[in-house]
Design an enzyme around this catalytic site. Sequence first.
Site, PDB file in Angstrom:
ATOM      1  N   ASP A   1      13.191 -23.828 -39.206  1.00 47.39           N
ATOM      2  CA  ASP A   1      12.615 -22.736 -39.999  1.00 47.39           C
ATOM      3  C   ASP A   1      13.594 -21.570 -40.090  1.00 47.39           C
ATOM      4  O   ASP A   1      14.611 -21.540 -39.387  1.00 47.39           O
ATOM      5  CB  ASP A   1      11.258 -22.284 -39.420  1.00 47.39           C
ATOM      6  CG  ASP A   1      11.296 -21.991 -37.924  1.00 47.39           C
ATOM      7  OD1 ASP A   1      12.394 -21.975 -37.349  1.00 47.39           O
ATOM      8  OD2 ASP A   1      10.226 -21.773 -37.330  1.00 47.39           O
TER       9      ASP A   1
ATOM     10  N   ASN B   1      -0.251 -18.857 -31.232  1.00 49.98           N
ATOM     11  CA  ASN B   1      -1.399 -19.190 -32.090  1.00 49.98           C
ATOM     12  C   ASN B   1      -1.393 -20.668 -32.467  1.00 49.98           C
ATOM     13  O   ASN B   1      -2.146 -21.083 -33.331  1.00 49.98           O
ATOM     14  CB  ASN B   1      -1.403 -18.314 -33.352  1.00 49.98           C
ATOM     15  CG  ASN B   1      -0.192 -18.570 -34.245  1.00 49.98           C
ATOM     16  OD1 ASN B   1       0.675 -19.372 -33.908  1.00 49.98           O
ATOM     17  ND2 ASN B   1      -0.135 -17.900 -35.380  1.00 49.98           N
TER      18      ASN B   1
ATOM     19  N   HIS C   1       1.258 -22.360 -33.713  1.00 55.40           N
ATOM     20  CA  HIS C   1       2.138 -22.798 -34.796  1.00 55.40           C
ATOM     21  C   HIS C   1       3.287 -23.660 -34.280  1.00 55.40           C
ATOM     22  O   HIS C   1       3.722 -23.534 -33.141  1.00 55.40           O
ATOM     23  CB  HIS C   1       2.628 -21.629 -35.671  1.00 55.40           C
ATOM     24  CG  HIS C   1       3.590 -20.678 -35.061  1.00 55.40           C
ATOM     25  ND1 HIS C   1       3.613 -19.338 -35.392  1.00 55.40           N
ATOM     26  CD2 HIS C   1       4.586 -20.848 -34.164  1.00 55.40           C
ATOM     27  CE1 HIS C   1       4.587 -18.741 -34.724  1.00 55.40           C
ATOM     28  NE2 HIS C   1       5.189 -19.643 -33.984  1.00 55.40           N
TER      29      HIS C   1
ATOM     30  N   GLU D   1       1.704 -21.923 -39.727  1.00 63.41           N
ATOM     31  CA  GLU D   1       0.667 -21.075 -39.151  1.00 63.41           C
ATOM     32  C   GLU D   1      -0.689 -21.786 -39.203  1.00 63.41           C
ATOM     33  O   GLU D   1      -0.869 -22.743 -39.969  1.00 63.41           O
ATOM     34  CB  GLU D   1       0.600 -19.765 -39.951  1.00 63.41           C
ATOM     35  CG  GLU D   1       1.871 -18.925 -39.876  1.00 63.41           C
ATOM     36  CD  GLU D   1       2.011 -18.150 -38.580  1.00 63.41           C
ATOM     37  OE1 GLU D   1       1.614 -18.648 -37.502  1.00 63.41           O
ATOM     38  OE2 GLU D   1       2.543 -17.029 -38.625  1.00 63.41           O
TER      39      GLU D   1
HETATM   40  C1  GLP Z   1       8.639 -18.642 -33.398  1.00 67.97           C
HETATM   41  C2  GLP Z   1       9.330 -19.842 -34.079  1.00 67.97           C
HETATM   42  C3  GLP Z   1       8.893 -21.139 -33.490  1.00 67.97           C
HETATM   43  C4  GLP Z   1       8.862 -20.999 -31.977  1.00 67.97           C
HETATM   44  C5  GLP Z   1       7.726 -20.083 -31.599  1.00 67.97           C
HETATM   45  C6  GLP Z   1       7.656 -19.759 -30.122  1.00 67.97           C
HETATM   46  O1  GLP Z   1       7.957 -17.833 -34.261  1.00 67.97           O
HETATM   47  N1  GLP Z   1       9.170 -19.893 -35.497  1.00 67.97           N
HETATM   48  O2  GLP Z   1       9.769 -22.175 -33.916  1.00 67.97           O
HETATM   49  O3  GLP Z   1       8.662 -22.249 -31.389  1.00 67.97           O
HETATM   50  O4  GLP Z   1       7.681 -18.931 -32.390  1.00 67.97           O
HETATM   51  O5  GLP Z   1       8.610 -18.825 -29.756  1.00 67.97           O
HETATM   52  P1  GLP Z   1       9.023 -18.558 -28.258  1.00 67.97           P
HETATM   53  O6  GLP Z   1       9.738 -19.772 -27.793  1.00 67.97           O
HETATM   54  O7  GLP Z   1       9.914 -17.348 -28.317  1.00 67.97           O
HETATM   55  O8  GLP Z   1       7.767 -18.333 -27.481  1.00 67.97           O
END
Ligand code: GLP
Length: 265
Positions: free
Chosen positions: A68, A138, A140, A145
């Site tokens: 992404d 959440n 995702h 989302e």
């Molecule tokens: C972000 C990314 C995801 C990631 C998630 C968790 O928004 N788009 O790909 O897995 O949130 O992030 P973190 O590893 O910092 O908790």
Amino acid sequence: MMLVLITETSEEGSRKAGSLVAQTIMQTPALRLGLAAGNTPIGLYRNLVDLHRTTHLDFSRVRLFSLDEFIGLRSDSPNHYRVFYHQHLIDHLNIEPAHLHLLSGPAEQGIASSCVSYERLIQNQGGIDLQILGIGRNGHLGFNEPGSSLNSRTRRILLSASTKQNLGRVFYGEPVPEWAVTMGLGTIREARTLLLLAFGAHKAEVVAKAVEGPLSAFTPASSIQLHPSVVLVLDREAAGSLTNQEYYRQQSSQVMKGDQWFLEL
Ligand code: GLP
């Protein structure tokens, strides 16, 4: 197979996940590896960089794909995931520039066609062998989302208020964009194996929903339940709300000895 490995600490989890990726690269030197951004996989990437330095783990044939990216950031913004991947991984490895396939956050009018091109690119390259994933609080996956179709493809997506709030804490004061581009849940599920990492107590509830809860577009990560080959690496805290922990521990002890995996991916 849905294999849940529960480690004492996130460091141990990152090391074991790193050794799974490294073993897979040794078995399949031209591995098509999907990358995720966020805080969670940083330790895994550090382990891969260390293995490259100390054991000459060879990335010259590995092809990288990103999950992404934000849309609408300043072109020199440090918040691009592209920058993150370079900083934590790519710049420290022997990756061929031609093997890098990182999503960009294209201008408004080019988004739909660049999403279609990205899907085509993945297919033309033979598909992703191993997709690294984190999980949002959440539920995702990537930026899919809650409410994303379980069969969604690479597309532009509006970020939720909670995601923007979480990202705001690590965004160096720059406003978090409204929109992002993400591989869809259907795209992600086409990867041959998913490697999902989650560390920390703040992920416990969502991990339990994803692994043991009902399949629901409201918890996009529950879509991993439809996938035939998933490895989850969780630390004790992130695994804290799972009810089936004892079974997961038995199951993973069958395929791991120390940091060595006995798994055919
Ligand atoms: C972000 C990314 C995801 C990631 C998630 C968790 O928004 N788009 O790909 O897995 O949130 O992030 P973190 O590893 O910092 O908790």
